[in-house]
Write an enzyme that holds these catalytic residues in place. Structure first.
Site, PDB file in Angstrom:
ATOM      1  N   ASN A  58       0.826  -1.213   0.000  1.00 61.09           N
ATOM      2  CA  ASN A  58       0.000   0.000   0.000  1.00 61.09           C
ATOM      3  C   ASN A  58       0.859   1.260   0.000  1.00 61.09           C
ATOM      4  O   ASN A  58       0.582   2.225  -0.719  1.00 61.09           O
ATOM      5  CB  ASN A  58      -0.900   0.015   1.233  1.00 61.09           C
ATOM      6  CG  ASN A  58      -2.080  -0.931   1.132  1.00 61.09           C
ATOM      7  OD1 ASN A  58      -2.379  -1.464   0.064  1.00 61.09           O
ATOM      8  ND2 ASN A  58      -2.763  -1.144   2.244  1.00 61.09           N
ATOM      9  N   ARG A 379     -10.847  -4.570 -13.931  1.00 56.92           N
ATOM     10  CA  ARG A 379      -9.718  -5.416 -13.544  1.00 56.92           C
ATOM     11  C   ARG A 379     -10.206  -6.863 -13.556  1.00 56.92           C
ATOM     12  O   ARG A 379     -11.316  -7.148 -13.137  1.00 56.92           O
ATOM     13  CB  ARG A 379      -9.213  -5.089 -12.129  1.00 56.92           C
ATOM     14  CG  ARG A 379      -8.754  -3.658 -11.916  1.00 56.92           C
ATOM     15  CD  ARG A 379      -8.151  -3.505 -10.521  1.00 56.92           C
ATOM     16  NE  ARG A 379      -8.042  -2.121 -10.110  1.00 56.92           N
ATOM     17  CZ  ARG A 379      -7.039  -1.310 -10.426  1.00 56.92           C
ATOM     18  NH1 ARG A 379      -6.062  -1.763 -11.183  1.00 56.92           N
ATOM     19  NH2 ARG A 379      -7.013  -0.067 -10.006  1.00 56.92           N
ATOM     20  N   ARG A 409      -5.344   1.658 -13.259  1.00 62.17           N
ATOM     21  CA  ARG A 409      -3.983   1.841 -12.765  1.00 62.17           C
ATOM     22  C   ARG A 409      -3.358   0.528 -12.293  1.00 62.17           C
ATOM     23  O   ARG A 409      -3.954  -0.218 -11.523  1.00 62.17           O
ATOM     24  CB  ARG A 409      -3.977   2.856 -11.618  1.00 62.17           C
ATOM     25  CG  ARG A 409      -2.579   3.170 -11.098  1.00 62.17           C
ATOM     26  CD  ARG A 409      -2.640   4.221 -10.027  1.00 62.17           C
ATOM     27  NE  ARG A 409      -2.908   5.535 -10.581  1.00 62.17           N
ATOM     28  CZ  ARG A 409      -3.739   6.426 -10.023  1.00 62.17           C
ATOM     29  NH1 ARG A 409      -4.400   6.111  -8.929  1.00 62.17           N
ATOM     30  NH2 ARG A 409      -3.911   7.602 -10.578  1.00 62.17           N
ATOM     31  N   HIS A 439     -15.575   2.682 -14.902  1.00 65.49           N
ATOM     32  CA  HIS A 439     -15.361   1.963 -13.644  1.00 65.49           C
ATOM     33  C   HIS A 439     -16.589   1.166 -13.231  1.00 65.49           C
ATOM     34  O   HIS A 439     -16.521   0.367 -12.297  1.00 65.49           O
ATOM     35  CB  HIS A 439     -14.988   2.980 -12.548  1.00 65.49           C
ATOM     36  CG  HIS A 439     -14.513   2.369 -11.274  1.00 65.49           C
ATOM     37  ND1 HIS A 439     -15.220   2.467 -10.093  1.00 65.49           N
ATOM     38  CD2 HIS A 439     -13.400   1.648 -10.986  1.00 65.49           C
ATOM     39  CE1 HIS A 439     -14.560   1.852  -9.125  1.00 65.49           C
ATOM     40  NE2 HIS A 439     -13.458   1.344  -9.632  1.00 65.49           N
ATOM     41  N   TYR A 473     -12.313  -9.935  -1.480  1.00 64.51           N
ATOM     42  CA  TYR A 473     -12.974  -8.629  -1.497  1.00 64.51           C
ATOM     43  C   TYR A 473     -14.445  -8.821  -1.156  1.00 64.51           C
ATOM     44  O   TYR A 473     -15.112  -9.685  -1.718  1.00 64.51           O
ATOM     45  CB  TYR A 473     -12.883  -7.981  -2.885  1.00 64.51           C
ATOM     46  CG  TYR A 473     -11.575  -7.299  -3.208  1.00 64.51           C
ATOM     47  CD1 TYR A 473     -10.372  -7.774  -2.693  1.00 64.51           C
ATOM     48  CD2 TYR A 473     -11.535  -6.201  -4.050  1.00 64.51           C
ATOM     49  CE1 TYR A 473      -9.178  -7.153  -3.008  1.00 64.51           C
ATOM     50  CE2 TYR A 473     -10.321  -5.577  -4.378  1.00 64.51           C
ATOM     51  CZ  TYR A 473      -9.159  -6.066  -3.851  1.00 64.51           C
ATOM     52  OH  TYR A 473      -7.972  -5.463  -4.164  1.00 64.51           O
ATOM     53  N   ARG A 569     -13.893   2.632   4.568  1.00 61.78           N
ATOM     54  CA  ARG A 569     -12.736   1.769   4.758  1.00 61.78           C
ATOM     55  C   ARG A 569     -11.430   2.552   4.734  1.00 61.78           C
ATOM     56  O   ARG A 569     -10.537   2.336   5.542  1.00 61.78           O
ATOM     57  CB  ARG A 569     -12.679   0.715   3.652  1.00 61.78           C
ATOM     58  CG  ARG A 569     -11.542  -0.301   3.875  1.00 61.78           C
ATOM     59  CD  ARG A 569     -11.309  -1.173   2.665  1.00 61.78           C
ATOM     60  NE  ARG A 569     -10.429  -0.533   1.701  1.00 61.78           N
ATOM     61  CZ  ARG A 569     -10.632  -0.508   0.404  1.00 61.78           C
ATOM     62  NH1 ARG A 569     -11.710  -1.044  -0.102  1.00 61.78           N
ATOM     63  NH2 ARG A 569      -9.776   0.101  -0.409  1.00 61.78           N
ATOM     64  N   HIS A 597     -15.278  -3.628   0.266  1.00 67.95           N
ATOM     65  CA  HIS A 597     -15.158  -2.990  -1.039  1.00 67.95           C
ATOM     66  C   HIS A 597     -16.480  -2.486  -1.601  1.00 67.95           C
ATOM     67  O   HIS A 597     -16.494  -1.684  -2.538  1.00 67.95           O
ATOM     68  CB  HIS A 597     -14.508  -3.986  -2.012  1.00 67.95           C
ATOM     69  CG  HIS A 597     -14.079  -3.412  -3.313  1.00 67.95           C
ATOM     70  ND1 HIS A 597     -14.721  -3.674  -4.506  1.00 67.95           N
ATOM     71  CD2 HIS A 597     -13.058  -2.566  -3.625  1.00 67.95           C
ATOM     72  CE1 HIS A 597     -14.114  -3.036  -5.487  1.00 67.95           C
ATOM     73  NE2 HIS A 597     -13.107  -2.351  -4.984  1.00 67.95           N
TER      74      HIS A 597
END
Length: 695
Positions: A58, A379, A409, A439, A473, A569, A597
């Site tokens: 992270n 993703r 990204r 997205h 997730y 979160r 998530h």
């Protein structure tokens, strides 16, 4: 009052100037919460090692993106004083100080807590001096057979300029002396990326890769006297800049940028704390590092490599295994019949991603009555069965349209490869809308049912179509055959693949055209209902809350008395509990085995809660620069389920981190009597509707 007036302070006077926190500090405080899980002795030992790895990864990404972006804005003269009135340069210094504190804290956690506990459990990370004779002999053989051929030492002298140090590579800074001339020289040795971070010695013993290389420096610098060697690591700007209006080929431009990414400017230099001042001076000069960009910490560096150790087959040291369940509605009925009969709300990873979302697309590919499939991909995994289903559908002659977001990204290269594979199979591949990232998580299957009707079966989710991350997730997905949802998805896909300015949908709120205004209207409605004495309350679950206009709207709602519960979160720049500003706002954060998530928005709506879920966080990029979608949940039982989840997370009887007005967080795991509070994720695993299995 208009939606705009919510954010201009017209309801109860001007809002205070210090009502926001710094986004960067908010993100670092999130990573601090990850570190606190690594520090928690009640967490299974190998999971603590995993949290140390996650913390390190992270922090790498934070420097590569957030710090790099701030530095670039300062360098180009476009940085402005933040909403907290911090000058950008002062903010960089604060980030440096806070990051240094966290990195030292991580090192203490590893050396004083996790590593000793691992050793007690028979898992040892040892340094070269701790290897016994047999291990050294094995490492000598390993070095000559698997390491030495990959190494290239680079000397630094007038004939050898300082070599380029790629981002996130681990290196040794070596000082040697020629015994014949007495001349001292500096050299750099890069650890081969093909090698694991920690080399397995057998019997659950591991040695850092740089120690194996350092133990053989005389082989690399034969005839020289090795005076010192220390590990160092560089983090570089990894943000990509592609002007979509100026390029004829977005994929080619992005590939060029990906090649340039490894040459980005330095944003952090990590060195072992034992390094000499002379060696640091050379690195500082040659790399152009400022003092505040240099972080001296105890080795070993790059603890993100602990993930390999965290995966050791020691079940007694890990979270107990969980078997996701299949929703009862799908257990006995035909999939499409079940979805046509009623909408299905699935909660991952507690409910199986494989038997719901993956199965939905696999069945669509194989069913001869399915004539078309449309899907967004942001993703996905490297061996994605979902992509394979799309390829199978295209090869079966179905119309397949896939919107691949190649600007996701750190997944850019992977997505480019998938896009080309899909195109080769005959899929129509689209790269989204110029200037926006796509997205939203959408899938649309068009099927001619037995009754001859052409129906649209839809999936709207909060998470990526990624089977790997779906196991860890936490996300929701809604499967629906509602004609209104089908119309909405058809309209939205047509917008994404063609030219359209459509903003209004039936059950969707879509960014950037209408999502911000839609949420503002919902907040305004709660304020109006509260004034009229009707039930009013706002509950929101997101990954990040940094959009200042939305925050000001929530402040105004609080000022008129509307209770506001926020489950965040990650980064939160809102300040709860400020007198006269946010006294009715509570902010909670839950971190644990699964990464929270999903995004959920609940508005009390006078006693008939209006519930939305989808892909959007409350950040300017999500609301203004991305295609996002929230779907309104219609079925009362599903709305009650989501409201109940929100209330359980916010309850004082549930363990969580609780945010203070100054931006600090404190973790609460026990009640006043010392009894452990309910762990939300454990409670969901053991819910009577789920069949969690402990091994």
């Amino acid at each position: 009052m208009t939606a705009e007036s919510v954010i201009t302070g017209q309801t109860s006077g001007e809002l205070p100037a210090d009502r926001f926190l710094d986004r960067e500090e908010g993100w670092l405080r999130f990573n601090q919460r990850v570190l606190e899980l690594a520090e928690d002795a009640d967490v299974p030992l190998l999971e603590r090692a995993r949290y140390l790895s996650i913390f390190a990864g992270n922090l790498d990404e934070f420097f590569m993106v957030r710090v790099a972006g701030l530095k670039r804005r300062i360098a180009t003269g476009v940085a402005v004083t933040s909403a907290t009135r911090h000058h950008p340069d002062d903010l960089l210094q604060h980030i440096s100080d806070f990051s240094r504190e966290l990195m030292l804290r991580q090192a203490r956690c590893f050396h004083e807590s996790v590593a000793p506990a691992l050793a007690e459990a028979g898992i040892r990370i040892v340094r070269w001096d701790e290897l016994d004779a047999a291990e050294r002999a094995r490492m000598h053989e390993f070095f000559h057979g698997s390491v030495y051929p990959l190494l290239t030492p680079f000397a630094v002298d007038p004939a050898h300029p300082f070599p380029y140090i790629s981002g996130r590579s681990l290196n040794l800074a070596v000082t040697v002396r020629d015994p014949q001339t007495g001349r001292t020289m500096f050299a750099r040795v890069k650890m081969p990326s093909a090698l694991p971070r920690f080399i397995d010695l057998g019997a659950d013993r591991f040695v850092p890769t740089e120690d194996v290389v350092a133990g053989h420096l005389q082989v690399l610098f034969e005839g020289m006297e090795v005076l010192e060697r220390h590990a160092f690591r560089v983090t570089r700007n990894a943000d990509l800049e592609v002007d979509e209006d100026e390029t004829d080929d977005l994929v080619q431009s992005l590939e060029n940028e990906l090649r340039r990414r490894r040459f980005g400017p330095l944003v952090r230099l990590e060195v072992e704390e034992t390094i000499s001042e002379d060696a640091v001076a050379i690195l500082r000069r040659e790399l152009g590092a400022e003092d505040r960009e240099i972080y001296a910490v105890p080795g070993p560096l790059s603890l993100a490599g602990l993930d390999r150790i965290a995966n050791l087959p020691r079940p007694e040291l890990r979270f107990s295994p969980m078997v996701p369940v299949e929703p009862q509605d799908l257990a006995h009925d035909d999939f499409f019949d079940a979805v046509r009969r009623r909408e299905l709300l699935v909660h991952h990873p507690y409910e199986s991603f494989t038997t719901t979302t993956e199965r939905f697309l696999a069945l669509a590919a194989a069913d001869p009555r399915v004539v078309a499939v449309k899907q967004t991909l942001y993703r996905t995994s490297g061996d994605s069965p979902i992509v394979e289903s799309l390829i199978d559908a295209a090869r079966a002659g179905k119309e397949v349209v896939v919107l691949v977001e190649i600007k996701a990204r750190f997944d850019e290269q992977n997505n480019i490869l998938w896009a080309r594979k899909l195109e080769e199979a005959g899929c129509h591949v689209v790269y989204g809308v110029v200037g926006l990232k796509t997205h939203c998580k959408l899938a649309l299957v068009v099927r001619q049912d037995d009754d001859g009707v052409l129906r649209r079966y839809c999936h709207v989710g909060t998470g990526n179509y990624n089977p790997s991350t779906a196991r860890i997730y936490e996300d929701f997905g809604l499967l629906s055959a509602d004609p209104e949802v089908g119309e909405d998805l058809s309209d939205l896909f047509n917008h994404l693949t063609g030219f359209s300015r459509k903003a209004e949908y039936r059950r969707l709120l879509v960014a950037p055209s209408a999502l911000r205004d839609g949420l503002m209207r919902c907040v305004q409605q709660e304020m109006d209902n509260h004034r009229r004495g009707l039930p009013a309350r706002i509950r929101i679950k997101v990954n990040s809350l940094v959009d200042e206009d939305i925050i000001d709207a929530l402040y105004e709602a609080s000022r008129v008395g509307v209770p506001v519960d926020l489950w965040v979160r990650g980064s939160c720049v809102l300040r709860p509990g400020l007198e006269g500003v946010s006294e009715t706002i509570r902010v909670r954060s839950i971190l644990g085995r699964f990464l929270e998530h999903s995004r959920i928005f609940v508005f009390e709506n006078g006693g008939e809660p209006q519930v939305w879920l989808g892909s959007a966080d409350l950040m300017p990029r999500n609301l203004d620069r991305r295609v996002e979608a929230l779907i309104r949940i219609e079925e009362s039982a599903q709305r009650a389920r989501l409201v109940g989840l929100m209330d359980l997370a916010m309850a004082d009887s549930t363990a969580s981190w609780r945010m203070e007005p100054d931006g600090g967080w404190h973790r609460v795991t026990r009640d006043d009597a010392g009894e452990r509070l309910l762990e939300l994720q454990s409670a969901l695993r053991s819910d009577r509707h789920l069949r969690a299995v402990d091994g």
